[in-house]
Structures are given as C-alpha cells and as structure tokens.
Design a protein around this motif. Structure first.
Motif, PDB file in Angstrom:
ATOM      1  N   SER A  76     -49.819  31.450  41.446  1.00 59.84           N
ATOM      2  CA  SER A  76     -50.121  30.446  42.472  1.00 59.84           C
ATOM      3  C   SER A  76     -50.401  31.105  43.824  1.00 59.84           C
ATOM      4  CB  SER A  76     -48.997  29.415  42.600  1.00 59.84           C
ATOM      5  OG  SER A  76     -47.820  29.978  43.143  1.00 59.84           O
ATOM      6  N   HIS A  77     -49.759  32.241  44.106  1.00 59.87           N
ATOM      7  CA  HIS A  77     -50.041  32.962  45.352  1.00 59.87           C
ATOM      8  C   HIS A  77     -51.482  33.471  45.361  1.00 59.87           C
ATOM      9  CE1 HIS A  77     -46.004  32.502  46.455  1.00 59.87           C
ATOM     10  NE2 HIS A  77     -45.482  33.617  45.991  1.00 59.87           N
ATOM     11  N   ARG A  83     -59.655  29.410  49.631  1.00 59.08           N
ATOM     12  CA  ARG A  83     -59.337  28.539  50.759  1.00 59.08           C
ATOM     13  C   ARG A  83     -60.067  27.207  50.738  1.00 59.08           C
ATOM     14  NH1 ARG A  83     -59.127  33.759  52.154  1.00 59.08           N
ATOM     15  NH2 ARG A  83     -57.353  34.515  53.353  1.00 59.08           N
ATOM     16  N   ILE A  84     -61.278  27.162  50.175  1.00 60.19           N
ATOM     17  CA  ILE A  84     -62.019  25.900  50.168  1.00 60.19           C
ATOM     18  C   ILE A  84     -61.573  25.104  48.951  1.00 60.19           C
ATOM     19  CG2 ILE A  84     -64.284  24.802  50.292  1.00 60.19           C
ATOM     20  CD1 ILE A  84     -65.374  27.394  51.432  1.00 60.19           C
ATOM     21  N   LYS A 162     -45.633  24.223  39.197  1.00 59.77           N
ATOM     22  CA  LYS A 162     -46.626  23.217  38.830  1.00 59.77           C
ATOM     23  C   LYS A 162     -47.477  22.935  40.058  1.00 59.77           C
ATOM     24  CE  LYS A 162     -43.426  21.105  35.509  1.00 59.77           C
ATOM     25  NZ  LYS A 162     -42.423  22.185  35.648  1.00 59.77           N
ATOM     26  N   ILE A 163     -48.761  22.734  39.847  1.00 56.74           N
ATOM     27  CA  ILE A 163     -49.648  22.565  40.999  1.00 56.74           C
ATOM     28  C   ILE A 163     -50.853  21.704  40.632  1.00 56.74           C
ATOM     29  CG2 ILE A 163     -50.961  24.690  40.509  1.00 56.74           C
ATOM     30  CD1 ILE A 163     -50.928  25.190  43.596  1.00 56.74           C
ATOM     31  N   VAL A 164     -51.305  20.899  41.585  1.00 56.56           N
ATOM     32  CA  VAL A 164     -52.535  20.129  41.446  1.00 56.56           C
ATOM     33  C   VAL A 164     -53.589  20.787  42.330  1.00 56.56           C
ATOM     34  CG1 VAL A 164     -53.662  17.901  41.857  1.00 56.56           C
ATOM     35  CG2 VAL A 164     -51.364  17.970  40.880  1.00 56.56           C
ATOM     36  N   ILE A 165     -54.765  21.012  41.758  1.00 59.20           N
ATOM     37  CA  ILE A 165     -55.838  21.741  42.428  1.00 59.20           C
ATOM     38  C   ILE A 165     -57.092  20.882  42.479  1.00 59.20           C
ATOM     39  CG2 ILE A 165     -57.235  23.846  42.406  1.00 59.20           C
ATOM     40  CD1 ILE A 165     -55.147  24.792  40.156  1.00 59.20           C
ATOM     41  N   SER A 166     -57.716  20.798  43.642  1.00 63.86           N
ATOM     42  CA  SER A 166     -59.022  20.145  43.753  1.00 63.86           C
ATOM     43  C   SER A 166     -60.004  21.118  44.398  1.00 63.86           C
ATOM     44  CB  SER A 166     -58.940  18.870  44.599  1.00 63.86           C
ATOM     45  OG  SER A 166     -58.194  17.869  43.946  1.00 63.86           O
ATOM     46  N   SER A 171     -67.309  25.797  45.160  1.00 65.23           N
ATOM     47  CA  SER A 171     -66.111  26.638  45.196  1.00 65.23           C
ATOM     48  C   SER A 171     -65.666  27.031  43.789  1.00 65.23           C
ATOM     49  CB  SER A 171     -64.971  25.903  45.908  1.00 65.23           C
ATOM     50  OG  SER A 171     -65.266  25.716  47.268  1.00 65.23           O
ATOM     51  N   LEU A 172     -65.819  26.107  42.847  1.00 67.03           N
ATOM     52  CA  LEU A 172     -65.441  26.413  41.468  1.00 67.03           C
ATOM     53  C   LEU A 172     -66.306  27.518  40.880  1.00 67.03           C
ATOM     54  CD1 LEU A 172     -64.548  23.100  39.582  1.00 67.03           C
ATOM     55  CD2 LEU A 172     -63.140  25.141  39.837  1.00 67.03           C
TER      56      LEU A 172
END
Length: 237
Positions: A76-77, A83-84, A162-166, A171-172
C-alpha cells in the motif's frame, strides 16, 4: 492466493464516453447527440486513433474503483505513490487488531521453512507487544482509540490492509506500465495484473495493450536495471 481484487464500480460505457469526448473536440455537434450517433465501429476507430497517437487526455473522463484486500502495508505504501488517484484505507487508529493480526508472508520467505517459522514467531511477538501496550495505555486512563493509536507503531510492514482505489483511465494505463513490469515488487505486480484483467472485461479496446513497455511497445526504459525480458520477447522466447 495473494491479493483479493474486485472492480466495484466504473464509468458506464467507458469506451463510448472516451470516444464521444474525443470526437467533441473536432465537432460542432453537442456531446449528447454524439453519444447517440456513434456505433461500435466509430468507437473502435476513434479509440484506435487516440491510443495510437498518445492523445490520452480523454481517458481522464472515465474512472474505475477497486476494492483490494490481502495486501501488506509494504504494497500500500508503493500504491499511494501513484498520486493521480483516490484512496480509502482501513485505519489502524480506529480498527483494533484482535487475536493475531493478519499479515503477508513474502514469497521469497515462503520458500524456506526455517525462514517462515522465524517470520511467524516475530509476528506473534509483535501482536503480544501491541496487546500489552494497548492494555497499559488503557490502564493509564487513555480511551481505547487513543491506546491503539499509539500501540499501532509497533505493527510491522507485513500487516495486512484493505483499501479502496479509484483511478481514471489514463492513470491506470501508467500504473499498469510500471506495476505489471517484472521489476515491480511481486506483491503489487500480482495485484496490478488482477486489476488489469478486470478492466479489460469492461473496456477491452482501451486496455488491450496495457502493461509493461516490453510487451506493448517492444522497448524498455529501465536501462542497465532492465530485467532482460525484452531481449527474450524479441527472439520469441
């Protein structure tokens, strides 16, 4: 098993949206009528042009949201260096680690039983210290949230999160270029590949050639740090 990745939301009709945005730049017609007038051939042609020319700003109009579990704080780090994007991560300030906290064992360590044993013993020690610190802090008069807020400092990078990413489409593409590369750390690379497989299902044209440059453009910009995979690809191995 690795990370659990699920695409939980995305812009409806992402490829049509991108194509309409691209066409609008050169058309006197409004965006709504453009959406209605385009057929699949129009969409494929327009996407081919903008992707081929590298005119990727229209990909910023589409967004993809993933729910990810089973990754370490190490991964996660690395992830939040992109950043975007937008992130919502499970808080160690509010979520108390009960029993034995979940953790990720690196593959290199999994290959040796003695190293696995040493690793797991250390995780148990970390949990014990965490529990003792939490209890002592609460005995000193601190509320539980305040106690675990301080005690979390002993938790290791291996701790599961656990993390939610948009991310938007542009950027993807950049994320997949970097994180699907063999030089990326294995954990985030495996996660990126799972993300890529899922977005290809909903936007196959846009993400058809997504991935490391050695695969997509038969080049590598890592220089002396290259993993050497490009040479193998060129000779068909």
């Amino acid at each position: 098993m690795g990370a659990k990745v699920k695409l939980i939301n995305y812009t409806p009709n992402p490829e049509r949206t991108v194509a309409a945005a691209a066409r609008l730049c050169y058309s006197p017609t409004g965006a709504e009528s453009l959406l209605d007038s385009m057929d699949r051939n129009d969409i494929e042609r327009l996407l081919g042009i903008i992707l081929g020319n590298g005119h990727l700003s229209t990909l910023e109009h589409i967004s993809f949201t993933f729910a990810v579990e089973g990754i370490s704080r190490v991964a996660s780090h690395q992830l939040v260096r992109h950043r975007i994007a937008s992130y919502s991560q499970q808080s160690q300030r509010y979520v108390k680690e009960k029993g034995q906290f979940e953790y990720i064992v690196p593959k290199k360590i999994k290959e040796d039983k003695e190293m696995v044993k040493l690793f797991k013993e250390n995780m148990k020690k970390q949990q014990k210290v965490y529990d003792e610190l939490t209890a002592k802090l609460m005995d000193s008069g601190y509320k539980e949230k305040e106690a675990i807020e301080a005690a979390r400092y002993v938790l290791p990078n291996a701790t599961e999160t656990k993390i939610v990413i948009s991310m938007n489409g542009r950027s993807l593409l950049h994320f997949f270029e970097l994180r699907c590369c063999e030089r990326a750390q294995r954990e985030i690379r495996d996660m990126a590949k799972k993300m890529l497989r899922q977005v290809r299902e909903v936007a196959p044209i846009i993400f058809k050639k997504a991935g490391p440059l050695c695969e997509t453009e038969r080049r590598c910009k890592e220089g002396k740090l290259s993993c050497g995979r490009l040479a193998k690809i060129k000779v068909g191995k």
